[in-house]
Enzyme design. Structure first.
Site, short mmCIF file in Angstrom:
data_model
loop_
_atom_site.label_atom_id
_atom_site.label_comp_id
_atom_site.label_asym_id
_atom_site.label_seq_id
_atom_site.Cartn_x
_atom_site.Cartn_y
_atom_site.Cartn_z
N ALA A 1 152.59 -73.23 53.41
CA ALA A 1 153.63 -72.78 52.73
C ALA A 1 152.85 -72.42 51.32
CB ALA A 1 154.41 -73.83 52.23
N GLY B 1 152.46 -76.29 56.35
CA GLY B 1 153.34 -75.44 56.83
C GLY B 1 153.02 -74.66 58.37
N GLU C 1 152.61 -77.04 60.83
CA GLU C 1 153.95 -77.47 61.27
C GLU C 1 154.58 -76.40 62.14
OE1 GLU C 1 154.82 -78.68 57.46
OE2 GLU C 1 155.49 -80.25 57.92
N GLU D 1 148.95 -81.78 52.63
CA GLU D 1 149.96 -81.69 51.51
C GLU D 1 149.71 -83.23 50.62
OE1 GLU D 1 150.79 -81.44 54.67
OE2 GLU D 1 152.37 -79.92 54.97
#
Ligand code: DAK
Length: 257
Positions: free
Chosen positions: A65, A108, A111, A131
């Site tokens: 992200a 992300g 993911e 993260e």
């Protein structure tokens, strides 16, 4: 349809959706995610498309992200952005999605890769959930899908250290399907998409739905779901055609209904 952060091409039977923010290693900002959901839902409704390939570029599938976009956000702002709703819509796409991954698939990006149904990676793929290095934890399935894919031991190691793993290690621990040299990863994914596009579209969708059911049900409930779906397919023209074609020793012509 034109997008700011995506490139979309349709080929015979399948479509390729490519992230297009190379200057930030395809970091996923809100606009990219909005466009992605829009493109996938549009392709899900398009009868000419039977399988979707999702890819980045050689250097990055997606490095996560967009950190700059969320760095100063408050918890309330994160809540109001309601990003989870968008990510959830990807999970509801009925057609198979093949991730063609090269370079970084982090946070992300990892993911998103795990939300896809099949993953073809290049030898240069670097996959991880970093993260923890930003003072947070994965927010879109990294503690759940990763754990189910690779088991508790490996998931703990990856999430608690933030360490990236290479393509071969990802293959060994069952996170991805296949590793090929970097010059072939996209073609390999396209070939697979073409192969799947050649099957009965209705059976493919129901097969995907049935496999995904295994992640949120008991074995009893899952077997029941599978059996009902199996019976359901006997109401399709494709089942009649597929079995008739076998008996007549010819190639089936799928109608998708
Ligand atoms: N966000 C924003 N920009 C990024 C980025 C990212 N995730 N990753 C890379 N970039 C940018 C860099 O800032 C740099 O931009 P400039 O400085 O040139 O303007 C450019 O991309 C090139 O990056 P580097 O110069 O750093 O390139 P290197 O080859 O040296 O290093 C790297 C590559 C991938 C190791 C490094 O860029 C890196 O560590 N990037 C961050 C990786 C990371 O921590 N990813 C996890 C982010 S957190 C949610 C859903 C999902 C998420 C959260 C919530 N909801 C549903 C609510 C997910 C969270 C995350 O993914």
């Amino acid at each position: 349809m034109s997008y700011a952060h995506l490139l979309l091409t349709k080929e015979s039977g399948y479509a390729v959706v490519q992230f297009n923010r190379p200057e930030v290693l395809n970091a996923i900002n809100i606009q990219l995610m909005t466009e992605l959901v829009d493109a996938l839902e549009m392709l899900d409704k398009d009868d000419e498309v039977r399988c979707i390939v999702l890819t980045g570029n050689e250097k990055a599938f997606a490095a996560g992200a967009d950190i700059k976009e969320m760095a100063d956000a408050s918890a309330m702002e994160m809540l109001q952005r309601d990003q989870f709703a968008r990510w959830d819509r990807i999970r509801k796409i009925k057609k198979p999605i093949i991730a063609a991954v090269s370079g970084f698939a982090l946070g992300g990006g990892c993911e998103l890769m795990m939300t896809c149904d099949i993953v073809i990676a290049s030898e240069s793929a670097k996959i991880g959930q970093p993260e923890i290095n930003l003072g947070v934890i994965p927010g879109a399935g990294g503690t759940q899908r990763l754990t189910r894919a690779v088991g508790k031991a490996k998931a703990m190691e990856m999430v608690l250290t933030g360490r990236m793993i290479g393509a071969q290690e990802a293959l060994q621990c069952g996170l991805i399907n296949k590793v090929v040299p970097v010059e072939y990863y996209l073609q390999e994914a396209k070939d697979l998409a073409k192969e799947i596009a050649g099957k009965s579209p209705v059976a493919v969708k129901i097969a995907k739905e049935s496999i995904l059911k295994a992640f949120d049900t008991t074995i009893e409930g899952g077997l029941e779901f599978e059996r009902k779906n199996f019976y359901l397919l006997f109401s399709s023209e494709d089942q009649k055609e597929g079995m008739k074609a076998f008996v007549e020793k010819r190639k089936a012509e799928w109608k998708g209904r």
